[in-house]
Design a protein around this motif. Structure first.
Motif, short mmCIF file in Angstrom:
data_model
loop_
_atom_site.label_atom_id
_atom_site.label_comp_id
_atom_site.label_asym_id
_atom_site.label_seq_id
_atom_site.Cartn_x
_atom_site.Cartn_y
_atom_site.Cartn_z
N UNK A 14 0.82 -1.21 0.00
CA UNK A 14 0.00 0.00 0.00
C UNK A 14 0.85 1.25 0.00
N UNK A 15 0.31 2.32 0.56
CA UNK A 15 0.99 3.62 0.52
C UNK A 15 2.33 3.58 1.24
N UNK A 16 2.35 3.03 2.46
CA UNK A 16 3.58 3.04 3.25
C UNK A 16 4.62 2.11 2.64
N UNK A 38 -3.42 -8.29 -2.10
CA UNK A 38 -3.82 -8.27 -3.50
C UNK A 38 -2.63 -8.63 -4.37
N UNK A 39 -2.76 -9.72 -5.13
CA UNK A 39 -1.69 -10.12 -6.05
C UNK A 39 -1.44 -9.03 -7.08
N UNK A 40 -2.49 -8.32 -7.50
CA UNK A 40 -2.33 -7.25 -8.48
C UNK A 40 -1.48 -6.12 -7.91
N UNK A 41 -1.70 -5.81 -6.62
CA UNK A 41 -0.90 -4.76 -5.98
C UNK A 41 0.57 -5.16 -5.91
N UNK A 42 0.83 -6.42 -5.59
CA UNK A 42 2.21 -6.89 -5.53
C UNK A 42 2.87 -6.81 -6.90
N UNK A 43 2.14 -7.18 -7.95
CA UNK A 43 2.71 -7.12 -9.31
C UNK A 43 2.97 -5.67 -9.72
N UNK A 44 2.05 -4.77 -9.38
CA UNK A 44 2.24 -3.36 -9.70
C UNK A 44 3.46 -2.82 -8.97
N UNK A 56 3.78 -14.76 -3.63
CA UNK A 56 2.41 -15.16 -3.34
C UNK A 56 2.08 -15.07 -1.86
N UNK A 57 3.10 -14.98 -0.99
CA UNK A 57 2.84 -15.02 0.45
C UNK A 57 3.95 -14.31 1.21
#
Length: 289
Positions: A14-16, A38-44, A56-57
């Motif tokens: 996230x933001x931090x 969110x996997x999408x957030x991790x990829x981004x 994944x974890x």
């Protein structure tokens, strides 16, 4: 010989987490892995932070990194830390302002080094870069981890702030008065001005220069010197008019006005502009409202 920089991992994109990772990367640290709900957030995140791998974890992050930052919501820190098998000597560091190290006791029991790293600033939108120059960063943990975290803080331009264990809740409460509560006070002004037909946009345009000017004056003149108010001037008649207007048009703001005005009395006395007799008169007036 200079020690090799640790590989850093981030749990929480996230933001931090994203902001810290970008700051660390600019300072020359390797961000090796990230995980998020969110996997999408991790990829981004991994696309923005060169060299980082979306995992994944949290377990995968802990396996890949030397020092793992848990930038998850405070209420999730203990569960996330407890759900990982930690290598002895690895570092597990939360980014909570209010949480103490007991949130990481499961990691410590497995031999991990545990610490805290909390940048004292307001964060913007997720994924936005931010500067930590001059920002205080509250550090927690035993040596030598605390020294390592302090080096990280200085590397991104921050100022390490050591706090006694058990004191972070009070530290965080205090920070809210100068952070989130300032935003709430701006909202209070906007609510009052809305009664006069002033839009939020126009109110913010008027208030932000005032807010910046107040902060600049505190920096230049100190707390007492920066105080400019009807209390500092001893304007008893104006204070009475304020109380009457609030009682009539905005009774929901009356108690907040009274409490905050009382808090300015000692500052006005320290500034030297408020006589003792007038101070007592103002305190009586505010206490009776």
């Amino acid at each position: 010989m200079r020690a090799k920089k640790p590989g850093l991992g981030i749990v929480g994109a996230g933001r931090v987490g994203t902001g810290l990772a970008l700051s660390f990367a600019r300072a020359g640290y390797r961000i090796v892995a990230v995980a998020s709900r969110s996997a999408a957030s991790a990829r981004k995140f991994s696309r923005r932070v060169r060299g980082s791998r979306a995992c994944a974890s949290p377990q995968e992050v802990a396996d890949a990194a030397d020092l793992v930052f848990l930038s998850v919501p405070d209420d999730a820190i203990e569960a996330v830390a407890s759900g990982v098998r930690w290598r002895e000597g690895a570092a597990c560091v939360h980014c909570s302002g209010a949480g103490d190290l007991d949130l990481l006791r499961a990691a410590a029991a497995q031999g991990a080094r545990t610490g805290g790293f909390h940048p004292l600033r307001m964060f913007g939108e997720p994924g936005k870069s931010f500067e930590l120059g001059g920002c205080a960063i509250a550090i927690a943990g035993p040596e030598p981890l605390a020294r390592e975290l302090a080096r990280l803080a200085r590397a991104v331009g921050g100022r390490p702030l050591r706090l006694p264990e058990g004191g972070r809740a009070l530290y965080h409460i205090g920070a809210n008065f100068s952070g989130a509560f300032v935003v709430a006070l701006i909202a209070e002004t906007i609510a009052l001005w809305k009664k006069l037909g002033v839009s939020e946009k126009d109110a913010l345009a008027a208030l932000l220069p005032l807010l910046h000017g107040s902060a600049d004056n505190v920096r230049a003149l100190g707390l007492a010197g920066a105080l400019g108010s009807v209390v500092a001037r001893g304007d008893v008649g104006v204070i009475r008019k304020h109380l009457e207007a609030l009682a009539k048009d905005a009774p929901e703001s009356l108690e907040l006005y009274r409490l905050l005005s009382l808090r300015t009395v000692p500052l006005a006395r320290a500034k030297g502009t408020l006589a003792s007799g007038t101070a007592k008169e103002i305190e009586t007036l505010l206490g009776a409202s």
